[in-house]
Scaffold this motif. Structure first.
Motif, mmCIF file in Angstrom:
data_model
loop_
_atom_site.group_PDB
_atom_site.id
_atom_site.type_symbol
_atom_site.label_atom_id
_atom_site.label_comp_id
_atom_site.label_asym_id
_atom_site.label_seq_id
_atom_site.Cartn_x
_atom_site.Cartn_y
_atom_site.Cartn_z
ATOM 1 N N UNK A 27 42.234 44.446 50.853
ATOM 2 C CA UNK A 27 41.672 44.528 49.500
ATOM 3 C C UNK A 27 40.740 45.717 49.408
ATOM 4 N N UNK A 28 40.508 46.138 48.168
ATOM 5 C CA UNK A 28 39.566 47.222 47.920
ATOM 6 C C UNK A 28 40.200 48.583 48.092
ATOM 7 N N UNK A 29 39.526 49.633 47.649
ATOM 8 C CA UNK A 29 40.039 51.000 47.811
ATOM 9 C C UNK A 29 40.215 51.334 49.284
ATOM 10 N N UNK A 30 41.354 51.933 49.626
ATOM 11 C CA UNK A 30 41.653 52.309 50.999
ATOM 12 C C UNK A 30 42.722 53.380 50.967
ATOM 13 N N UNK A 31 42.764 54.217 51.996
ATOM 14 C CA UNK A 31 43.679 55.358 51.967
ATOM 15 C C UNK A 31 44.231 55.655 53.353
ATOM 16 N N UNK A 32 45.379 56.301 53.337
ATOM 17 C CA UNK A 32 45.990 56.880 54.531
ATOM 18 C C UNK A 32 46.009 58.388 54.328
ATOM 19 N N UNK A 33 45.649 59.146 55.363
ATOM 20 C CA UNK A 33 45.767 60.601 55.338
ATOM 21 C C UNK A 33 46.747 60.997 56.433
ATOM 22 N N UNK A 34 47.919 61.470 56.052
ATOM 23 C CA UNK A 34 48.996 61.818 56.978
ATOM 24 C C UNK A 34 49.037 63.326 57.183
ATOM 25 N N UNK A 35 48.986 63.759 58.441
ATOM 26 C CA UNK A 35 49.086 65.172 58.790
ATOM 27 C C UNK A 35 50.373 65.378 59.575
ATOM 28 N N UNK A 36 51.245 66.265 59.094
ATOM 29 C CA UNK A 36 52.522 66.498 59.776
ATOM 30 C C UNK A 36 52.925 67.958 59.662
ATOM 31 N N UNK A 37 53.620 68.441 60.710
ATOM 32 C CA UNK A 37 54.140 69.807 60.676
ATOM 33 C C UNK A 37 55.632 69.840 60.425
ATOM 34 N N UNK A 38 56.263 68.656 60.273
ATOM 35 C CA UNK A 38 57.701 68.614 60.052
ATOM 36 C C UNK A 38 58.107 67.374 59.299
ATOM 37 N N UNK A 39 59.346 67.372 58.814
ATOM 38 C CA UNK A 39 59.832 66.239 58.039
ATOM 39 C C UNK A 39 60.229 65.079 58.941
ATOM 40 N N UNK A 40 60.397 63.920 58.335
ATOM 41 C CA UNK A 40 60.799 62.709 59.047
ATOM 42 C C UNK A 40 62.151 62.919 59.738
ATOM 43 N N UNK A 41 62.265 62.391 60.968
ATOM 44 C CA UNK A 41 63.533 62.507 61.711
ATOM 45 C C UNK A 41 64.130 61.147 62.027
ATOM 46 N N UNK A 42 63.621 60.090 61.391
ATOM 47 C CA UNK A 42 64.038 58.735 61.755
ATOM 48 C C UNK A 42 64.579 57.900 60.607
ATOM 49 N N UNK A 43 64.613 58.433 59.390
ATOM 50 C CA UNK A 43 65.057 57.632 58.248
ATOM 51 C C UNK A 43 66.452 57.065 58.489
ATOM 52 N N UNK A 44 66.713 55.836 58.010
ATOM 53 C CA UNK A 44 65.810 54.972 57.225
ATOM 54 C C UNK A 44 64.748 54.306 58.119
ATOM 55 N N UNK A 45 63.622 53.889 57.496
ATOM 56 C CA UNK A 45 63.335 53.940 56.064
ATOM 57 C C UNK A 45 62.877 55.324 55.620
ATOM 58 N N UNK A 46 63.229 55.686 54.392
ATOM 59 C CA UNK A 46 62.764 56.938 53.833
ATOM 60 C C UNK A 46 61.252 56.842 53.592
ATOM 61 N N UNK A 47 60.487 57.795 54.110
ATOM 62 C CA UNK A 47 59.028 57.692 53.972
ATOM 63 C C UNK A 47 58.543 57.669 52.529
ATOM 64 N N UNK A 48 59.237 58.342 51.627
ATOM 65 C CA UNK A 48 58.826 58.324 50.226
ATOM 66 C C UNK A 48 58.983 56.920 49.643
ATOM 67 N N UNK A 49 60.045 56.209 50.057
ATOM 68 C CA UNK A 49 60.243 54.847 49.590
ATOM 69 C C UNK A 49 59.183 53.917 50.178
#
Length: 611
Positions: free
Chosen positions: A147-169
């Motif tokens: 609950x409450x305001x909370x965030x994730x900060x993701x730092x990456x130098x490349x795109x996902x290589x494991x989809x699915x799941x698609x990270x945008x979804x």
């Protein structure tokens, strides 16, 4: 369209040093609560094999380690950070793909950013594997509060290589859990495909994307993005439980309190007001649920029915903090005992949606002024402050507002859905004028600038739809401005004049809608020399009495506190915080403009039965 604060019956909170404050009862539940800190943030770091590549003279992972170390060292007091990594347990070979796409580890749970643990954990990271962004986002979200305001900060130098799941979804799934969860992304030396994917993740969750093409920019952008993610409203105060009716009202001493209100719930509180004193009561509620939010504060009549004076604050935005406040003077006159010295009751009612919301209460007193001091003076004129711009990061509420030390140009960034708060201190005799500048972008966003005095009374508001060019709020000869802080200026109920008091003056800028980060600048002009304040009557004495205690001078020059923050009845220093008021957009598409009828309903309503 500009909306000015209504001049009728200024209601508020004034900080005063009263010797009798500690003697007054603080109610049955007046124990100190743990302050809710800044919004918790989980950092997610790409530790796939590509992070071993060189960025100029260092490897990318070395640059990331330094950036996170700098972030930890500069994090605001009270920050809560955690660290999740992916790609450290399996190689990047195709034979290890199945295990590599589950290779996500929370190496540091969310906790204080001040300790050495997080920095030590960063140094132990060894990149080698795959890039499972989707599973990493899910695991990071599961490690955050629910609950409450909370965030994730993701730092990456490349795109996902494991989809699915698609990270945008996955980001959309997280956003569906509630408006308080956001994912911000930083692309480090990212190619166009990676930038597009990270941008999709951020926008799907209401977060932001920042591009960091080199080492210097990674350190800068990671710090900026994380500090923005930490922004969140901080309800503060001593725990109190308001009574269900006037007869069982919780008795409060001057101070700051924290309660909770459900929709349509009414709670009652009481305070002792000596003869000649003025009481100030302010309520603040916080909501991130879609729909109308209203807060009513009323001074109750002597028989517990009707009211003496009242204020209603309303807001229709998705992210909102609504305030309402009343004041009255124990003059000995008024119908239904409204001006009678002694114990007086007030009520607070919330009309909103969703679960119970925090309620901040501030209850304070001001002695009678025997000599009000210098005469009235005109509203300040904005003066170009000059000098180089100074970068700052605004706080998420009044309680965490960033201090602007005086005249100057201050720069920040603002993301849609955010509020940024700043504060400027004025002493007796000083005036403040300022303007805010918000940069343009591809999408149109609704931006508001609010201006408040130390007692949470909104002095002015400006709203506009900012699109492709910079918009200047309060440009030219019509700035946000005050008259000099003088007691006599209170008697003139014109715009920008209500309750001119020494203390912190607050500037709040908010953005609604979707889109990229916008540049934000606040240009501040503080004028006037400090001067003596009014001469007040005795600053302490028994409730209901006008006689000063023995061995005490019957008058004092200035019982108003001049140090930062408010002092609650336990003696702790607590910053005050709130924003709210009518939201009347100008220049926005019809889908997000308030209709004329609704806009009229959203105007702040104040009424009073006693002068």
């Amino acid at each position: 369209m500009r909306s000015r604060a209504l001049p009728a019956c200024a209601a508020a909170v004034l900080t005063v040093a009263l010797g009798a404050a500690s003697a007054l009862s603080a109610g049955p539940a007046a124990h100190a609560t743990e302050l809710e800190g800044l919004a918790p943030v989980m950092l997610v770091l790409d530790a796939s094999g590509s992070m071993n590549e060189r960025a100029a003279t260092e490897t990318r992972i070395d640059v990331a380690r330094k950036a996170i170390t700098t972030l930890v060292d500069t994090a605001p007091e009270g920050s809560r950070l955690g660290l999740t990594v992916y790609g450290t347990g399996q190689s990047g070979s195709t034979t290890d793909r199945a295990d590599g796409c589950r290779d996500v580890t929370v190496v540091q749970p969310v906790g204080s950013a001040r300790g050495p643990d997080l920095k030590a954990a960063v140094q132990e990271i060894r990149p080698m594997g795959w890039t499972p962004m989707g599973p990493a986002l899910r695991k990071a979200a599961a490690a955050l509060p629910t609950e409450g305001p909370r965030s994730i900060v993701l730092v990456s130098d490349g795109e996902d290589t494991c989809a699915p799941p698609e990270p945008c979804q996955v980001a959309r799934e997280l956003a569906a859990q509630g408006v308080d969860m956001r994912v911000h992304t930083v692309g480090f030396a990212a190619d166009p495909k990676t930038r597009a994917q990270l941008t999709c993740i951020a926008r799907a969750s209401g977060g932001t994307y920042a591009d960091a093409p080199d080492a210097a920019s990674l350190e800068r952008e990671l710090t900026r993005v994380t500090q923005r993610a930490l922004r969140g409203y901080e309800p503060t105060g001593i725990a109190v439980d308001g009574g269900p009716d006037p007869a069982r009202a919780a008795a409060l001493a001057p101070g700051s309190y924290l309660d909770e209100l459900a929709d349509k719930e009414v709670k009652y509180y009481a305070m002792d007001v000596p003869a000649g004193y003025t009481a100030y009561v302010s309520g603040t509620t916080i909501s991130r649920i879609k729909g109308l939010e209203a807060l009513d504060v009323k001074q109750i009549g002597e028989r517990g029915s009707g009211f003496c004076t009242s204020d209603t604050g309303l807001d229709q935005n998705l992210s909102k903090v609504v305030t309402a406040s009343v004041r009255w003077t124990a003059s000995g006159t008024g119908a239904d005992g409204c001006g009678r010295p002694g114990r007086q009751v007030f009520s607070v009612t919330r009309r909103g949606t969703g679960p119970p919301a925090p309620l901040e209460l501030q209850v304070l007193l001001e002695p009678q002024a025997l000599d009000p001091g210098p005469a009235e003076a005109d509203i300040a004129r904005y003066t170009e402050p000059g000098g180089a711009a100074r970068p700052v990061v605004g706080g998420g509420s009044f309680a965490s507002a960033t201090t602007l030390p005086g005249s100057g140009h201050y720069t920040d960034t603002l993301a849609p859905g955010e509020w940024a708060f700043y504060r400027v201190r004025l002493d007796w005799g000083q005036s403040l004028a300022f303007q805010a500048r918000v940069g343009g972008g591809k999408e149109i966003i609704g931006v508001q600038t609010h201006f408040y005095n130390p007692i949470r009374e909104q002095l002015a508001q400006d709203s506009w739809g900012v699109h492709d060019t910079e918009h200047i709020f309060a440009k030219g000869l019509d700035p946000f401005a005050t008259r000099p802080v003088r007691f006599r200026n209170r008697s003139d109920r014109q715009q920008e004049v209500a309750d001119m008091l020494p203390g912190w003056y607050y500037i709040a800028v908010s953005a609604q809608g979707e889109g990229e980060l916008r540049s934000l600048a606040v240009d501040v002009s503080v004028t006037g020399s400090k001067e003596p304040g009014p001469v007040y009557a005795h600053a302490s004495g028994p409730a209901g009495s006008s006689t000063p205690p023995a061995n005490e001078s019957p008058a004092t020059r200035n019982p108003i506190r001049t140090e930062p923050g408010l002092t609650d009845s336990s003696g702790r220093d607590e910053k005050s915080a709130a924003y709210g008021g009518p939201l009347v957009w100008a220049g926005l598409p019809a889908a997000i403009v308030l209709g004329a009828g609704l806009a009229a309903l959203l105007l702040r309503r104040r009424s009073s039965r006693n002068a």
